[in-house]
Design an enzyme around this catalytic site. Structure first.
Site, mmCIF file in Angstrom:
data_model
loop_
_atom_site.group_PDB
_atom_site.id
_atom_site.type_symbol
_atom_site.label_atom_id
_atom_site.label_comp_id
_atom_site.label_asym_id
_atom_site.label_seq_id
_atom_site.Cartn_x
_atom_site.Cartn_y
_atom_site.Cartn_z
ATOM 1 N N SER A 222 72.943 64.166 66.025
ATOM 2 C CA SER A 222 73.708 63.167 65.281
ATOM 3 C C SER A 222 74.318 62.142 66.228
ATOM 4 O O SER A 222 74.422 62.378 67.442
ATOM 5 C CB SER A 222 74.814 63.846 64.476
ATOM 6 O OG SER A 222 75.863 64.223 65.330
ATOM 7 N N LEU B 189 52.607 67.435 55.377
ATOM 8 C CA LEU B 189 54.067 67.314 55.367
ATOM 9 C C LEU B 189 54.571 66.180 56.262
ATOM 10 O O LEU B 189 54.146 66.063 57.417
ATOM 11 C CB LEU B 189 54.658 68.642 55.869
ATOM 12 C CG LEU B 189 56.173 68.731 55.993
ATOM 13 C CD1 LEU B 189 56.812 68.923 54.630
ATOM 14 C CD2 LEU B 189 56.580 69.888 56.914
ATOM 15 N N TRP C 176 75.030 81.402 67.727
ATOM 16 C CA TRP C 176 73.963 82.409 67.926
ATOM 17 C C TRP C 176 73.876 82.771 69.400
ATOM 18 O O TRP C 176 73.806 83.950 69.767
ATOM 19 C CB TRP C 176 72.645 81.815 67.435
ATOM 20 C CG TRP C 176 71.460 82.738 67.496
ATOM 21 C CD1 TRP C 176 71.029 83.569 66.512
ATOM 22 C CD2 TRP C 176 70.549 82.893 68.601
ATOM 23 N NE1 TRP C 176 69.895 84.244 66.929
ATOM 24 C CE2 TRP C 176 69.582 83.851 68.208
ATOM 25 C CE3 TRP C 176 70.453 82.327 69.872
ATOM 26 C CZ2 TRP C 176 68.541 84.241 69.035
ATOM 27 C CZ3 TRP C 176 69.414 82.724 70.703
ATOM 28 C CH2 TRP C 176 68.472 83.678 70.287
ATOM 29 N N HIS D 271 69.703 76.489 71.159
ATOM 30 C CA HIS D 271 68.900 75.345 70.716
ATOM 31 C C HIS D 271 67.408 75.642 70.855
ATOM 32 O O HIS D 271 66.594 75.265 70.028
ATOM 33 C CB HIS D 271 69.269 74.085 71.515
ATOM 34 C CG HIS D 271 70.695 73.646 71.303
ATOM 35 N ND1 HIS D 271 71.263 73.558 70.063
ATOM 36 C CD2 HIS D 271 71.665 73.282 72.188
ATOM 37 C CE1 HIS D 271 72.515 73.150 70.181
ATOM 38 N NE2 HIS D 271 72.789 72.986 71.453
ATOM 39 N N ASP E 261 72.466 74.266 61.616
ATOM 40 C CA ASP E 261 73.711 74.527 62.324
ATOM 41 C C ASP E 261 73.785 75.983 62.786
ATOM 42 O O ASP E 261 73.194 76.866 62.160
ATOM 43 C CB ASP E 261 74.877 74.201 61.377
ATOM 44 C CG ASP E 261 76.193 74.055 62.111
ATOM 45 O OD1 ASP E 261 76.181 73.938 63.353
ATOM 46 O OD2 ASP E 261 77.231 74.065 61.438
#
Ligand code: FPP
Length: 241
Positions: free
Chosen positions: A57, A123, A17, A29, A12
């Site tokens: 989301s 990962l 920013w 972004h 977030d």
């Protein structure tokens, strides 16, 4: 130091920013993607096995159309540009969320990234895109209901393990640590089931400013906390469930 097997992050603060620099939100972004790259690399080095990040989301569609479009373009661009590098680090890309609801190009790039990195040993990077925790739970209920109707499952067999197995994260451990940047103390419909026992670590740092040192700070703090899962410290778990 104990390294969490699975870390989840709510990235977030991109908008703030950008605003603080007099830049358009999309610049935030864009810088957020760079922060994500740093964190992926750091997680790989630390030996974290799963990293789940909230990239878009189900509620983000409510943003102004130009911002939604810019985010989708950024996703396509970032996937095209980064997949080879991610693959070289052994990262496996996995998208969680309703891929069907995405613009065709974004969906295609996600599928490609998953296919290209599917055999990688490192990962697992879960990109939560068009993801909502309540929707994921409703979907799981729907999948289990269909199996009951098909006679594959008894209603009595719908338990916690069956639910966990019907989530996007089936087969993965729950995140032990959930990080949220930029100071808000909310879960925002992220991993509602999986985060039941996650340690929460809220950082005041805006996501584009997030660096390896902040990740290490979170992991150190995680180590300093005592995880009891509702039990008592130094007391054997001999009670009945
Ligand atoms: C929240 O900041 C951030 C998002 C809604 C998007 C997160 C996306 C990225 C970091 C990049 C895209 C991801 C990939 C995988 C390419 P905000 O806009 O809510 O910030 P604000 O709260 O300061 O307005």
């Amino acid at each position: 130091m104990r390294i969490p097997r699975h870390i989840a992050i709510i990235m977030d603060g991109n908008g703030r920013w950008a605003a603080s620099r007099g830049l358009p939100r999309v610049a935030g972004h864009r810088a957020g993607v760079e922060a994500l790259k740093r964190v992926v690399r750091a997680c790989g080095t630390l030996g974290v096995r799963y990293l789940t990040v909230y990239a878009f989301s189900t509620e983000n569609w409510r943003r102004p159309r130009p911002e939604v479009d810019a985010l989708m373009r950024l996703l396509v661009e970032a996937l095209r540009r980064e997949v080879a590098g991610l693959s070289a680090q052994g990262v496996r890309v996995n998208s969680i969320g309703e891929a069907e609801g995405l613009p065709p190009l974004a969906r295609r790039e996600l599928e490609r990234a998953q296919a290209v990195t599917a055999g990688n040993p490192g990962l697992m990077l879960n990109l939560a895109i068009n993801y909502g925790g309540r929707r994921e739970l409703a979907r799981a209920a729907r999948l289990l209901a269909a199996r009951v109707r098909a006679g594959e499952l008894e209603p009595e067999e719908v338990d916690e393990a069956a639910m966990a197995g019907a989530l996007y994260t089936a087969g993965q451990p729950d995140p032990e640590l959930l990080i949220r940047s930029s100071g808000e103390n909310r879960l925002s419909n992220f991993l509602l089931w999986q985060a039941a026992y996650s340690e929460l670590w809220i950082s005041p740092v805006l996501w584009p400013d997030f660096r390896e040192e902040h990740l290490l700070q979170a992991v150190r703090e995680f180590n300093a906390r005592e995880r009891r899962f509702g039990g008592l410290k130094d007391h054997p778990a001999d009670g009945r469930a």
